[in-house]
Design an enzyme around this catalytic site. Structure first.
Site, PDB file in Angstrom:
ATOM      1  N   LEU A   1      44.547  33.184  37.530  1.00  0.00           N
ATOM      2  CA  LEU A   1      43.197  33.514  37.067  1.00  0.00           C
ATOM      3  C   LEU A   1      42.284  33.140  38.227  1.00  0.00           C
ATOM      4  CD1 LEU A   1      43.213  32.063  33.424  1.00  0.00           C
ATOM      5  CD2 LEU A   1      43.369  34.452  34.114  1.00  0.00           C
ATOM      6  N   ASP A   2      41.211  33.898  38.426  1.00  0.00           N
ATOM      7  CA  ASP A   2      40.273  33.576  39.498  1.00  0.00           C
ATOM      8  C   ASP A   2      39.710  32.167  39.290  1.00  0.00           C
ATOM      9  OD1 ASP A   2      40.634  36.119  40.454  1.00  0.00           O
ATOM     10  OD2 ASP A   2      38.803  36.914  39.517  1.00  0.00           O
ATOM     11  N   LYS A   3      39.201  31.617  40.373  1.00  0.00           N
ATOM     12  CA  LYS A   3      38.664  30.248  40.312  1.00  0.00           C
ATOM     13  C   LYS A   3      37.622  30.108  39.188  1.00  0.00           C
ATOM     14  CE  LYS A   3      36.514  26.806  43.300  1.00  0.00           C
ATOM     15  NZ  LYS A   3      35.992  26.520  44.648  1.00  0.00           N
TER      16      LYS A   3
END
Ligand code: URA
Length: 234
Positions: free
Chosen positions: A101-103
């Site tokens: 998952l993106d930051k």
């Protein structure tokens, strides 16, 4: 299995520490102190204790994490990773995030040390459906929903059909079977919009446990593990 390997596999200590603990007489097998770290234990049948505590060994570990924003989906980095959110006992088990998952994306992330399962769930052939809740910068009109559902060009790649369910003008859920880098953000950009908030709520057979606070985790239940393993080819 060697006794020191079993102790390390339960996350109680490193293999080296396990050897020392065994030599000190801190470990029993079926009620008897065993001082040989190479002692052969039957992990399915033997009762092993460490400092008086009964151990439960399982080959693989599966953790559901409600990922907070600001943390990387990685095992090691200069910045804080999802593995840093776990206690030492779990950090020793060689867990890694199943996908990324993106930051700044929150929500459901599976952490496991079952490489073959992870590999299968992430393979493009598998089409594990991922469901995200999103908040957008601008209202999403019906024609944009239709474009997202039919597939949009996110830069040298046209996405497969998706399902979008709006809950208000700017908020909704999207389900995709692919896992391209920044896919939801790029899909929304492709229809002239921008994701302001993104949270994964489902990953294949798994649904984010609503009682899990952001940044918290729990082991998967037997049923959840069975549902995940069920989709693996034999
Ligand atoms: N799509 C994105 O854009 N970001 C994520 O973190 C996951 C899917």
């Amino acid at each position: 299995m060697r006794l020191d390997k079993l102790l390390a596999g339960c996350g109680k200590c490193t293999r080296k520490e396990a050897g020392r603990a065994v030599a000190k007489g801190l470990v029993t097998v079926n009620g008897k102190t065993v001082k040989d770290k190479t002692f052969d234990v039957n992990e399915a049948a033997d009762e092993v204790t460490f400092c008086g505590e009964k151990l439960f060994y399982s080959r693989f570990t599966y953790i559901m994490l409600n990922k907070p924003s600001g943390v990387l989906s990685a095992t090691e980095d200069k910045e804080k990773t999802v593995i840093d959110l776990l206690p030492k006992e779990l950090q020793r088990l060689g867990l890694f995030p199943c996908g990324r998952l993106d930051k700044n994306t929150e929500g459901l992330l599976l952490l496991t040390n079952n490489g073959p399962l992870s590999h299968f769930l992430l393979s493009p052939k598998c089409h594990v459906v991922k469901k995200y809740f999103f908040t957008l910068a601008s209202p999403l009109i019906e024609s944009d929903v239709q474009r997202l559902e039919s597939g949009v060009d996110i830069g040298e790649y046209v996405t497969a059909p998706a399902r979008v369910t709006m809950v208000s003008e700017k908020e909704g859920y999207i389900e995709i079977g692919e896992g391209k880098y920044h896919q939801i953000k790029l899909m929304m950009n492709a229809v002239g919009n921008k994701v302001e908030y993104l949270k994964r709520v489902e990953f294949g057979a798994l649904s984010l446990d609503k009682s899990l606070e952001i940044g918290c985790f729990r082991p998967l239940s037997e049923e959840e593990i069975a549902a995940l393993l069920d989709c693996m080819p034999n």
